[in-house]
Structures are given as C-alpha cells and as structure tokens.
Design a protein around this motif. Structure first.
Motif, PDB file in Angstrom:
ATOM      1  N   SER A  81     -43.602  27.967 123.809  1.00 53.11           N
ATOM      2  CA  SER A  81     -43.380  29.258 123.163  1.00 53.11           C
ATOM      3  C   SER A  81     -44.404  30.232 123.750  1.00 53.11           C
ATOM      4  O   SER A  81     -45.356  29.792 124.388  1.00 53.11           O
ATOM      5  CB  SER A  81     -43.534  29.144 121.646  1.00 53.11           C
ATOM      6  OG  SER A  81     -44.876  28.971 121.293  1.00 53.11           O
ATOM      7  N   VAL A  83     -46.831  31.652 122.493  1.00 52.47           N
ATOM      8  CA  VAL A  83     -48.185  31.525 121.939  1.00 52.47           C
ATOM      9  C   VAL A  83     -48.712  30.092 121.918  1.00 52.47           C
ATOM     10  O   VAL A  83     -49.883  29.884 121.603  1.00 52.47           O
ATOM     11  CB  VAL A  83     -48.248  32.112 120.509  1.00 52.47           C
ATOM     12  CG1 VAL A  83     -48.023  33.600 120.542  1.00 52.47           C
ATOM     13  CG2 VAL A  83     -47.261  31.429 119.593  1.00 52.47           C
ATOM     14  N   SER A  84     -47.879  29.107 122.259  1.00 51.02           N
ATOM     15  CA  SER A  84     -48.358  27.725 122.206  1.00 51.02           C
ATOM     16  C   SER A  84     -47.536  26.824 123.111  1.00 51.02           C
ATOM     17  O   SER A  84     -46.435  27.158 123.519  1.00 51.02           O
ATOM     18  CB  SER A  84     -48.312  27.185 120.774  1.00 51.02           C
ATOM     19  OG  SER A  84     -46.974  27.058 120.350  1.00 51.02           O
ATOM     20  N   VAL A  86     -46.363  22.719 122.958  1.00 51.53           N
ATOM     21  CA  VAL A  86     -46.327  21.481 122.184  1.00 51.53           C
ATOM     22  C   VAL A  86     -45.805  20.391 123.102  1.00 51.53           C
ATOM     23  O   VAL A  86     -44.674  20.455 123.578  1.00 51.53           O
ATOM     24  CB  VAL A  86     -45.428  21.615 120.928  1.00 51.53           C
ATOM     25  CG1 VAL A  86     -45.423  20.307 120.161  1.00 51.53           C
ATOM     26  CG2 VAL A  86     -45.898  22.762 120.056  1.00 51.53           C
ATOM     27  N   ILE A  95     -50.781  19.896 120.752  1.00 54.70           N
ATOM     28  CA  ILE A  95     -50.498  21.325 120.730  1.00 54.70           C
ATOM     29  C   ILE A  95     -51.687  22.098 121.274  1.00 54.70           C
ATOM     30  O   ILE A  95     -52.839  21.799 120.951  1.00 54.70           O
ATOM     31  CB  ILE A  95     -50.121  21.800 119.313  1.00 54.70           C
ATOM     32  CG1 ILE A  95     -49.741  23.279 119.324  1.00 54.70           C
ATOM     33  CG2 ILE A  95     -51.232  21.542 118.320  1.00 54.70           C
ATOM     34  CD1 ILE A  95     -49.109  23.762 118.033  1.00 54.70           C
ATOM     35  N   TYR A  96     -51.379  23.066 122.126  1.00 50.76           N
ATOM     36  CA  TYR A  96     -52.365  24.011 122.645  1.00 50.76           C
ATOM     37  C   TYR A  96     -52.008  25.372 122.066  1.00 50.76           C
ATOM     38  O   TYR A  96     -50.889  25.846 122.258  1.00 50.76           O
ATOM     39  CB  TYR A  96     -52.323  24.088 124.169  1.00 50.76           C
ATOM     40  CG  TYR A  96     -52.909  22.877 124.850  1.00 50.76           C
ATOM     41  CD1 TYR A  96     -54.243  22.841 125.195  1.00 50.76           C
ATOM     42  CD2 TYR A  96     -52.119  21.780 125.164  1.00 50.76           C
ATOM     43  CE1 TYR A  96     -54.783  21.739 125.827  1.00 50.76           C
ATOM     44  CE2 TYR A  96     -52.652  20.675 125.792  1.00 50.76           C
ATOM     45  CZ  TYR A  96     -53.985  20.662 126.119  1.00 50.76           C
ATOM     46  OH  TYR A  96     -54.527  19.580 126.744  1.00 50.76           O
ATOM     47  N   GLU A  97     -52.947  26.005 121.360  1.00 49.58           N
ATOM     48  CA  GLU A  97     -52.680  27.294 120.727  1.00 49.58           C
ATOM     49  C   GLU A  97     -53.950  28.129 120.705  1.00 49.58           C
ATOM     50  O   GLU A  97     -55.058  27.605 120.754  1.00 49.58           O
ATOM     51  CB  GLU A  97     -52.161  27.093 119.308  1.00 49.58           C
ATOM     52  CG  GLU A  97     -53.144  26.374 118.401  1.00 49.58           C
ATOM     53  CD  GLU A  97     -52.583  26.010 117.057  1.00 49.58           C
ATOM     54  OE1 GLU A  97     -51.460  26.417 116.752  1.00 49.58           O
ATOM     55  OE2 GLU A  97     -53.287  25.309 116.313  1.00 49.58           O
ATOM     56  N   LYS A  98     -53.748  29.445 120.632  1.00 53.14           N
ATOM     57  CA  LYS A  98     -54.887  30.358 120.549  1.00 53.14           C
ATOM     58  C   LYS A  98     -55.420  30.334 119.128  1.00 53.14           C
ATOM     59  O   LYS A  98     -54.665  30.358 118.166  1.00 53.14           O
ATOM     60  CB  LYS A  98     -54.475  31.778 120.950  1.00 53.14           C
ATOM     61  CG  LYS A  98     -55.668  32.692 121.084  1.00 53.14           C
ATOM     62  CD  LYS A  98     -55.301  34.021 121.670  1.00 53.14           C
ATOM     63  CE  LYS A  98     -56.581  34.791 121.882  1.00 53.14           C
ATOM     64  NZ  LYS A  98     -56.494  36.169 121.649  1.00 53.14           N
ATOM     65  N   TYR A  99     -56.734  30.291 119.014  1.00 59.46           N
ATOM     66  CA  TYR A  99     -57.403  30.264 117.721  1.00 59.46           C
ATOM     67  C   TYR A  99     -58.569  31.237 117.790  1.00 59.46           C
ATOM     68  O   TYR A  99     -59.620  30.919 118.335  1.00 59.46           O
ATOM     69  CB  TYR A  99     -57.880  28.838 117.410  1.00 59.46           C
ATOM     70  CG  TYR A  99     -58.543  28.674 116.074  1.00 59.46           C
ATOM     71  CD1 TYR A  99     -57.794  28.668 114.908  1.00 59.46           C
ATOM     72  CD2 TYR A  99     -59.919  28.526 115.985  1.00 59.46           C
ATOM     73  CE1 TYR A  99     -58.406  28.512 113.685  1.00 59.46           C
ATOM     74  CE2 TYR A  99     -60.542  28.370 114.766  1.00 59.46           C
ATOM     75  CZ  TYR A  99     -59.783  28.363 113.615  1.00 59.46           C
ATOM     76  OH  TYR A  99     -60.387  28.207 112.403  1.00 59.46           O
ATOM     77  N   LEU A 103     -59.004  28.925 122.865  1.00 67.94           N
ATOM     78  CA  LEU A 103     -57.780  28.128 122.973  1.00 67.94           C
ATOM     79  C   LEU A 103     -58.148  26.730 122.525  1.00 67.94           C
ATOM     80  O   LEU A 103     -59.100  26.135 123.036  1.00 67.94           O
ATOM     81  CB  LEU A 103     -57.262  28.112 124.414  1.00 67.94           C
ATOM     82  CG  LEU A 103     -55.968  27.342 124.627  1.00 67.94           C
ATOM     83  CD1 LEU A 103     -54.809  28.095 123.977  1.00 67.94           C
ATOM     84  CD2 LEU A 103     -55.704  27.133 126.093  1.00 67.94           C
ATOM     85  N   ARG A 105     -57.012  22.637 121.249  1.00 66.29           N
ATOM     86  CA  ARG A 105     -56.104  21.508 121.435  1.00 66.29           C
ATOM     87  C   ARG A 105     -56.157  20.665 120.171  1.00 66.29           C
ATOM     88  O   ARG A 105     -57.238  20.341 119.686  1.00 66.29           O
ATOM     89  CB  ARG A 105     -56.556  20.687 122.641  1.00 66.29           C
ATOM     90  CG  ARG A 105     -55.759  19.440 122.883  1.00 66.29           C
ATOM     91  CD  ARG A 105     -56.361  18.676 124.059  1.00 66.29           C
ATOM     92  NE  ARG A 105     -55.628  17.484 124.354  1.00 66.29           N
ATOM     93  CZ  ARG A 105     -55.911  16.282 123.866  1.00 66.29           C
ATOM     94  NH1 ARG A 105     -56.944  16.124 123.070  1.00 66.29           N
ATOM     95  NH2 ARG A 105     -55.186  15.240 124.176  1.00 66.29           N
TER      96      ARG A 105
END
Length: 159
Positions: A81, A83-84, A86, A95-99, A103, A105
């Motif tokens: 997606s 923004v991430s 999976v 999952i890699y996502e912005k926080y 970034l 994991r």
C-alpha cells in the motif's frame, strides 16, 4: 657587615634573576598561537555535525534496503500500500510502516523495531515484479530503490 668603596659588578646572571625573559615570553606566545589556531577547525567541526548525521543516514538507508531486499525475496506473499508493506514469511506477518518520523518493522503486529530514522516522507508503490520505495529525510536527501520479488519466479519455465 658592609664594605664601602667596593663596587659590585652587575651581570645578566644577577640582574634578571626573578624576571620574565624575552625567550620565555616568545615560547609562551607560540604555545598560545598554536592553541588559537585550532579553534576555527574545532568550531567548524562542532557546528557542522549535521554533515556527519547525513552520512550516517545514507549508511542506515543502505542497511535497511539490504534487509528489506532479503525479506522480500524470502516472502511468500506481499501486499503493498502507499503507506506500508505487509510480507508473509513462513506464516508470519511482517509489516513495515511509518511511525512518526521513523520507519518501523513489526512481526505479527508485535514488537517495534526502528529500521530508518529522521524521515520526512516515505512511499511504497508496486510495479510489475517488485516494489518501489521512495524516501525523503530531514537532511534533504532523497533515496529510492526498486526491489524485485522472487515468489513468482517458481512458475516461470526455464528453457
């Protein structure tokens, strides 16, 4: 007892016994000049520490890409997606996502491993056979990478 009529000879040995000689002054001044000559270099190093952090950020980017490349190649499935990412690897969801400005994991929605820091923006997009990652960081550097899947390569017949 004082003796009159005998004049004592004056020499340098007795004349400047407690004084500060010209040689000592030149020696102290040369040490002072050496110390002062290092001040501009040290100020330059202290006030431009962001250059070192920018280099560290580039190294961090390369380590992250190599880690993600390995995980994408080992993945059974991948859902991308904007923004991430999976990935499913051996039944586990990664999952890699912005926080915030990082970034992170996470494995099976547990844990919190920071893989990139000091990010302004990160986008993920899919293309035929892989994923494209675009990153801009706080140091006005832009990074991008194309990572290819190996999960669909088993279906291809090799002549």
């Amino acid at each position: 007892m004082k003796m009159y009529g005998i004049e004592r000879k004056k020499s340098v040995k007795y004349f400047n016994n407690n004084g500060f000689t010209m040689l000592e002054m030149l020696f102290a001044f040369s040490i002072f000049l050496m110390i002062v000559s290092f001040l501009p270099v040290s100020f330059n190093f202290l006030f431009q520490d962001w250059k070192m952090e920018a280099r560290t950020q580039r190294l961090e980017w390369h380590v992250f890409i190599n880690q993600l490349k390995k995980e994408i190649r080992l993945a059974d499935t991948a859902n991308i997606s904007p923004v991430s990412i999976v990935l499913t690897i051996d039944g586990k969801s990664v999952i890699y996502e912005k926080y915030g400005s990082n970034l992170r994991r996470r494995v099976d929605m547990k844990g919190h491993e920071i893989v990139l820091q000091k990010l302004d923006a990160i986008t993920f997009s899919t293309f035929n056979g892989g994923v494209e990652i675009n990153v801009s960081d706080n140091f006005d550097q832009k990074h991008s990478a194309f990572l290819y899947y190996l999960m669909n390569m088993e279906d291809v017949d090799v002549p």
